[in-house]
Design a protein around this motif. Structure first.
Motif, short mmCIF file in Angstrom:
data_model
loop_
_atom_site.label_atom_id
_atom_site.label_comp_id
_atom_site.label_asym_id
_atom_site.label_seq_id
_atom_site.Cartn_x
_atom_site.Cartn_y
_atom_site.Cartn_z
N LEU A 38 0.81 -1.21 0.00
CA LEU A 38 0.00 0.00 0.00
C LEU A 38 0.84 1.26 0.00
N SER A 39 2.01 1.21 0.58
CA SER A 39 2.85 2.41 0.63
C SER A 39 3.31 2.85 -0.75
N GLU A 40 3.20 1.98 -1.74
CA GLU A 40 3.72 2.27 -3.08
C GLU A 40 2.62 2.63 -4.08
N ILE A 41 1.38 2.57 -3.67
CA ILE A 41 0.31 2.78 -4.64
C ILE A 41 -0.74 3.75 -4.12
N ALA A 60 -11.94 9.74 0.50
CA ALA A 60 -10.57 10.21 0.73
C ALA A 60 -9.62 9.34 -0.07
N TRP A 61 -8.50 9.93 -0.48
CA TRP A 61 -7.54 9.18 -1.28
C TRP A 61 -6.15 9.67 -0.94
N ILE A 62 -5.19 8.77 -1.06
CA ILE A 62 -3.83 9.08 -0.67
C ILE A 62 -2.86 8.43 -1.65
N SER A 63 -1.91 9.21 -2.11
CA SER A 63 -0.91 8.69 -3.04
C SER A 63 0.14 7.87 -2.29
N GLY A 64 0.81 7.01 -3.02
CA GLY A 64 1.89 6.24 -2.45
C GLY A 64 3.15 7.07 -2.28
N ARG A 65 4.19 6.45 -1.75
CA ARG A 65 5.50 7.09 -1.60
C ARG A 65 5.40 8.40 -0.83
#
Length: 125
Positions: free
Chosen positions: A29-32, A49-54
């Motif tokens: 999940l941390s990458e996507i 809600a949405w959150i980008s990776g990295r």
């Protein structure tokens, strides 16, 4: 087998709080880009809600700003949605979703390939 599994739904009184969790397997999940959506029968599924990776940015639907917080625990490979000051119109089935890109280009649900099975949230007195 890759999957997303939500938990944490339930019934709460107006003004209360819930924290939803989405455990991922087969994805990092941390990458996507990952997101929470919700759906009420008879209405379109909408982004919450949405959150980008990295360590990319997070963003929220207008109704969620100031009340909901999306976050990740990278060690647990789990996405969260903290929901505070809940209202009856927050009642819905909440879904976790992800897409293969690391950056969220938009909150368009058609861009999200991977979905959990949903968890029910009911806000009622």
């Amino acid at each position: 087998q890759a999957r997303l599994e939500e938990s944490g739904g339930g019934s709460v009184q107006p003004g209360g709080s819930l924290r939803l969790a989405c455990a991922a397997s087969g994805y990092t999940l941390s990458e996507i880009c990952a997101a929470w959506f919700r759906e009420v029968p008879g209405k379109e599924r909408e982004a919450v809600a949405w959150i980008s990776g990295r360590d990319g940015p997070a963003d929220y639907a207008s109704f969620a700003k100031g009340r909901f917080t999306i976050s990740r625990d990278n060690a647990k490979n789990t996405l969260y949605l903290q929901m505070d000051s809940l209202r009856p119109d927050d009642t819905a089935t909440y879904y976790c979703a992800a897409q293969s890109k690391w950056f969220c280009p938009s909150n368009d649900r058609r861009l999200f390939t991977y979905w959990g099975q949903g968890t029910q949230v009911t806000v009622s007195s």
